[in-house]
Enzyme design. Structure first.
Site, PDB file in Angstrom:
ATOM      1  N   ARG A   5      32.778  37.634  36.247  1.00  9.13           N
ATOM      2  CA  ARG A   5      33.836  37.783  37.273  1.00  9.13           C
ATOM      3  C   ARG A   5      33.881  36.616  38.236  1.00  9.13           C
ATOM      4  O   ARG A   5      34.866  36.429  38.949  1.00  9.13           O
ATOM      5  CB  ARG A   5      33.647  39.106  38.040  1.00  9.13           C
ATOM      6  CG  ARG A   5      32.343  39.183  38.774  1.00  9.13           C
ATOM      7  CD  ARG A   5      32.044  40.594  39.232  1.00  9.13           C
ATOM      8  NE  ARG A   5      32.492  40.842  40.588  1.00  9.13           N
ATOM      9  CZ  ARG A   5      32.079  41.873  41.331  1.00  9.13           C
ATOM     10  NH1 ARG A   5      31.229  42.764  40.813  1.00  9.13           N
ATOM     11  NH2 ARG A   5      32.514  42.040  42.548  1.00  9.13           N
ATOM     12  N   ARG A  25      26.098  52.043  50.226  1.00  8.71           N
ATOM     13  CA  ARG A  25      25.581  51.671  48.904  1.00  8.71           C
ATOM     14  C   ARG A  25      24.260  50.949  49.081  1.00  8.71           C
ATOM     15  O   ARG A  25      24.153  50.049  49.924  1.00  8.71           O
ATOM     16  CB  ARG A  25      26.567  50.771  48.176  1.00  8.71           C
ATOM     17  CG  ARG A  25      25.974  50.337  46.833  1.00  8.71           C
ATOM     18  CD  ARG A  25      26.891  49.513  46.023  1.00  8.71           C
ATOM     19  NE  ARG A  25      27.119  48.216  46.610  1.00  8.71           N
ATOM     20  CZ  ARG A  25      27.969  47.339  46.098  1.00  8.71           C
ATOM     21  NH1 ARG A  25      28.679  47.654  45.033  1.00  8.71           N
ATOM     22  NH2 ARG A  25      28.135  46.161  46.653  1.00  8.71           N
ATOM     23  N   HIS A  81      32.473  37.738  44.692  1.00  8.41           N
ATOM     24  CA  HIS A  81      32.212  38.320  46.008  1.00  8.41           C
ATOM     25  C   HIS A  81      32.785  37.481  47.136  1.00  8.41           C
ATOM     26  O   HIS A  81      33.143  37.989  48.185  1.00  8.41           O
ATOM     27  CB  HIS A  81      30.720  38.600  46.165  1.00  8.41           C
ATOM     28  CG  HIS A  81      30.313  39.768  45.330  1.00  8.41           C
ATOM     29  ND1 HIS A  81      29.764  39.626  44.092  1.00  8.41           N
ATOM     30  CD2 HIS A  81      30.489  41.088  45.530  1.00  8.41           C
ATOM     31  CE1 HIS A  81      29.581  40.834  43.576  1.00  8.41           C
ATOM     32  NE2 HIS A  81      30.010  41.735  44.431  1.00  8.41           N
ATOM     33  N   ASN A 127      35.250  46.362  39.439  1.00 12.86           N
ATOM     34  CA  ASN A 127      35.009  44.911  39.346  1.00 12.86           C
ATOM     35  C   ASN A 127      33.953  44.629  38.290  1.00 12.86           C
ATOM     36  O   ASN A 127      34.106  43.756  37.438  1.00 12.86           O
ATOM     37  CB  ASN A 127      34.521  44.352  40.684  1.00 12.86           C
ATOM     38  CG  ASN A 127      35.466  44.667  41.809  1.00 12.86           C
ATOM     39  OD1 ASN A 127      36.641  44.919  41.567  1.00 12.86           O
ATOM     40  ND2 ASN A 127      34.976  44.674  43.031  1.00 12.86           N
ATOM     41  N   ASP A 128      32.865  45.384  38.374  1.00 10.47           N
ATOM     42  CA  ASP A 128      31.806  45.184  37.387  1.00 10.47           C
ATOM     43  C   ASP A 128      32.144  45.858  36.068  1.00 10.47           C
ATOM     44  O   ASP A 128      31.807  45.340  35.009  1.00 10.47           O
ATOM     45  CB  ASP A 128      30.475  45.703  37.935  1.00 10.47           C
ATOM     46  CG  ASP A 128      29.832  44.664  38.838  1.00 10.47           C
ATOM     47  OD1 ASP A 128      29.835  43.487  38.465  1.00 10.47           O
ATOM     48  OD2 ASP A 128      29.354  45.031  39.922  1.00 10.47           O
ATOM     49  N   ARG A 171      28.894  47.838  51.728  1.00  4.46           N
ATOM     50  CA  ARG A 171      28.066  46.960  50.872  1.00  4.46           C
ATOM     51  C   ARG A 171      26.857  46.493  51.682  1.00  4.46           C
ATOM     52  O   ARG A 171      26.879  45.436  52.303  1.00  4.46           O
ATOM     53  CB  ARG A 171      28.887  45.749  50.416  1.00  4.46           C
ATOM     54  CG  ARG A 171      29.963  46.054  49.383  1.00  4.46           C
ATOM     55  CD  ARG A 171      30.646  44.772  48.920  1.00  4.46           C
ATOM     56  NE  ARG A 171      31.376  44.935  47.681  1.00  4.46           N
ATOM     57  CZ  ARG A 171      32.686  45.138  47.593  1.00  4.46           C
ATOM     58  NH1 ARG A 171      33.422  45.214  48.688  1.00  4.46           N
ATOM     59  NH2 ARG A 171      33.268  45.246  46.422  1.00  4.46           N
ATOM     60  N   CYS A 196      36.203  52.250  43.824  1.00  4.12           N
ATOM     61  CA  CYS A 196      35.963  51.390  44.986  1.00  4.12           C
ATOM     62  C   CYS A 196      36.026  49.907  44.617  1.00  4.12           C
ATOM     63  O   CYS A 196      35.744  49.049  45.437  1.00  4.12           O
ATOM     64  CB  CYS A 196      34.637  51.718  45.656  1.00  4.12           C
ATOM     65  SG  CYS A 196      33.224  51.449  44.579  1.00  4.12           S
ATOM     66  N   GLU A 208      29.625  51.402  36.738  1.00  3.85           N
ATOM     67  CA  GLU A 208      29.968  49.981  36.691  1.00  3.85           C
ATOM     68  C   GLU A 208      29.652  49.361  35.334  1.00  3.85           C
ATOM     69  O   GLU A 208      30.002  48.226  35.075  1.00  3.85           O
ATOM     70  CB  GLU A 208      29.154  49.210  37.733  1.00  3.85           C
ATOM     71  CG  GLU A 208      29.310  49.727  39.127  1.00  3.85           C
ATOM     72  CD  GLU A 208      28.741  48.789  40.159  1.00  3.85           C
ATOM     73  OE1 GLU A 208      29.486  47.958  40.678  1.00  3.85           O
ATOM     74  OE2 GLU A 208      27.528  48.888  40.438  1.00  3.85           O
TER      75      GLU A 208
HETATM   76  C1  PEP Z   1      32.539  46.901  41.844  1.00  2.00           C
HETATM   77  O1  PEP Z   1      31.774  46.367  41.029  1.00  2.00           O
HETATM   78  O2  PEP Z   1      33.695  47.271  41.555  1.00  2.00           O
HETATM   79  C2  PEP Z   1      32.102  47.121  43.229  1.00  2.00           C
HETATM   80  C3  PEP Z   1      32.837  47.808  44.083  1.00  2.00           C
HETATM   81  O3  PEP Z   1      30.925  46.542  43.614  1.00  2.00           O
HETATM   82  P1  PEP Z   1      30.791  44.976  43.953  1.00  2.00           P
HETATM   83  O4  PEP Z   1      32.159  44.388  43.908  1.00  2.00           O
HETATM   84  O5  PEP Z   1      30.142  44.845  45.268  1.00  2.00           O
HETATM   85  O6  PEP Z   1      29.917  44.507  42.806  1.00  2.00           O
HETATM   86 MG    MG Z   2      29.716  46.164  41.547  1.00  2.00          MG
END
Ligand code: PEP
Ligand code: MG
Length: 586
Positions: free
Chosen positions: A487, A354, A210, A476-477, A317, A524, A453
């Site tokens: 990550r 979200r 993040h 990402n998740d 977010r 996203c 996710e």
């Molecule tokens: C993701 O996991 O791709 C996402 C957009 O949420 P975050 O990166 O805030 O976990």
């Molecule tokens: Mg995420």
């Protein structure tokens, strides 16, 4: 001496400037610039903390039991001596007065300077005094933390300071500053959002941690996972951050400086060229309309989203409203006002909010991080956290519903995996509506979406589509959980692969199912903002991408050059390949 440090490239571009070190401390320390008018009060806080610690140490010393070992008294005397050490005091005064660091930051910066000097001492006894100094500084920091001290926002740009202050800062004012830290929490990053840094480097972190995501939203060159950078770089060293290559060059020679200065100017020209696409519709060569949305962290980010021609917010977010606060979480009114500002800021375009995604590498603050589950990515995070505290969740749902009275709002739920969680969430949403009805409070309609996710969710998309209006794929998740790669952990960053066939299969099937059912689907995660992946995602049928505003124009350029229908067959061959990256020439 020139040397370079290699890390992970997370935010593009070149930054050249002097290093500002954020020393890591066992005590959670806020870092921000103070206003020149606050120098005296900041110095007073230091003096008061010093006096309090003096009293504490002295009374410990004076009340030692008679039979305690003589070393104890000697240690306390050393601590008292270090507390009044001139080098510590002078250095701290310099950071506060000349650099306008807040008191805690000044203390940890000077600790860092003095600790290095201890490290270089030949005498082992003196070398070991470093530990004592750290303990003394820690006591001071704890004292200051005990004060009812609210972390102010990072001071306004230094250019707004008085002329006299400008003169005081003359050696550092003219050159850009780059931040070097062991780690920066996303909350720290938000603090730095309005500040003066031209780039930053951290020892830890992965590409989609993040912290890296916030860096990208700041649109400043950044390198994370640079391992020992914060130990190798010294305060005020000249450094170049090459955010494209993931390299940090320390004390560059004039030739290297000139070379990078040239690259920096080229990047500016490219940026200028892309900015002309701002009003160009995102339509492919074969006439397919593509929705390019923005990811934001704060309502104040909406002008940046509009500025690059985003057609809405695909991911707000909301957890950034909850982080880095001292004391209570934001109440309904505060959240409502924030969501409303985002909605109104987007001037009638849709905003997808979200619900809070706290946990994993987004702790509320560092204290929570320490208490957190051993493997927070698999623990009480996102919707799990919300469902564990229904009162907190209902507060957020009511705030979002109320904001929906002011414009188009979509609600997005992170990290769902179970039918049970979906039912609980929807039931709480009904309850939030009833509560507002009972209060006679106005609220608006919401489209409700789920984030995909977790592989379990991607494999049960049909079930999700029975309950939701749209889906948004959080790659990402999804990558983290599919490949079992943390990550945020730079040591496994080389295994974090958006193009792994398993990830692509989950993505492709989710998109295909949504399209077959006529439901909206977007991506996203960071994949959506990577122009190298735009053609593949278009070929897989994706028509809605949500990313940092800073990425939108580069992705738009790919969209308008692409022929989406011709990309379909190629995307299927990528999907079937053992090595998609190779096939794509990446
Ligand atoms: C993701 O996991 O791709 C996402 C957009 O949420 P975050 O990166 O805030 O976990
Ligand atoms: Mg995420």
């Amino acid at each position: 001496m020139t040397f370079s440090i290699h890390g992970l490239a997370v935010a593009r571009g070149i930054a050249i400037g002097r290093a500002v070190l954020v020393a890591s401390s066992r005590v959670d320390v806020a870092h921000y610039f103070i206003e020149p008018a606050q120098v005296d009060s900041e110095m007073l806080r230091l003096v008061q903390a010093r006096d309090a610690v003096h009293g504490e140490l002295q009374s410990l010393h004076d009340t030692l039991p008679k039979d305690s070992p003589p070393e104890l008294a000697a240690i306390l005397e050393v601590h008292l001596m270090l507390l009044h050490d001139e080098m510590l005091a002078e250095g701290v005064t310099h950071w506060v007065k000349d650099r306008l660091y807040n008191a805690e930051w000044a203390l940890t910066s000077q600790l860092d300077v003095v600790a290095r000097q201890f490290d270089e001492m030949d005498d082992p006894y003196l070398r070991e005094r470093k530990g004592d100094l750290e303990q003394v500084v820690e006591r001071l920091l704890r004292h200051m933390k005990g004060e009812a001290h609210v972390v102010p926002h990072v001071s306004s740009k230094r250019s707004g300071q008085s002329r006299q202050q400008d003169l005081q800062l003359e050696d550092s004012m003219d050159v850009p500053l780059v931040l070097v830290a062991h780690d920066l929490s996303p909350a720290d990053m938000l603090q730095f959002k309005q500040s003066v840094f031209a780039g930053f480097v951290t020892d830890v972190g992965g590409k989609t941690s993040h912290t890296a995501i916030v860096a990208r939203s700041l649109d400043i060159p950044a390198v994370v996972g640079a391992r020992t950078a914060s130990q190798l770089v010294r305060q005020d060293d000249w450094i170049i951050i090459d955010g494209d290559a993931g390299v940090v060059i320390v004390n560059p020679s004039p030739i290297i400086l000139a070379e990078y200065g040239f690259k920096q100017r080229q990047a500016e020209v490219e940026r200028e060229r892309l900015s002309r696409l701002r009003h160009t519709p995102a339509v492919t060569l074969d006439g397919q309309r593509v929705e390019l949305l923005a990811n934001i962290e704060m309502p104040e980010d909406s002008p940046a989203a509009l500025g690059v021609g985003a057609v809405g917010v695909g991911l707000f977010r909301s957890e950034f409203l909850f982080m880095g606060r001292i004391g209570a979480l934001p109440d309904e009114e505060e959240q409502y006002q924030a969501y409303r500002r985002a909605v109104e800021g987007m001037k009638g375009l849709p905003v997808t909010i979200r619900t809070v995604d706290i946990g994993a590498d987004k702790p509320l603050d560092r204290a929570h991080k320490e208490e957190a589950h051993l493997n927070p990515a698999l623990g009480l995070r996102a919707i799990r956290w919300s469902l564990a505290d229904p009162a907190m969740f209902l507060t957020q749902l009511r705030a979002v519903l109320r904001a929906a009275a002011h414009g188009q709002v979509h609600l997005l739920i992170p990290m769902l995996a179970h039918a049970r969680e979906i039912k609980q969430t929807l039931a709480l949403l009904d309850q939030a509506r009833s509560q507002l009805d009972a209060r006679g409070e106005a609220f608006g309609p919401l489209k409700i979406g789920a984030m995909i996710e977790v592989p379990a969710a991607a494999l049960t998309v049909k079930m999700f589509l029975r309950h939701f209006d749209f889906l948004s794929i959080g790659t990402n998740d999804l990558i983290q959980y599919t490949l079992a790669i943390d990550r945020a952990d730079e040591s496994v960053a080389h295994l974090y692969d958006p193009l792994h066939p398993a990830v692509l299969r989950l993505l492709a099937d989710t998109i295909a199912e949504c399209r077959a059912q006529g439901k909206g689907v977007s991506v996203c995660g960071e994949m959506a903002g990577d122009p190298a992946l735009t053609r593949l995602l278009l070929g897989l049928g994706l028509r809605s991408f949500s990313m940092h505003p800073t990425q939108i124009l580069a992705v738009k350029q790919e969209v308008i050059r692409a022929d989406a229908s011709r990309l379909e067959a190629w995307a299927q061959s990528v999907l079937l390949s053992d090595d998609p990256a190779e096939l794509m020439g990446l």
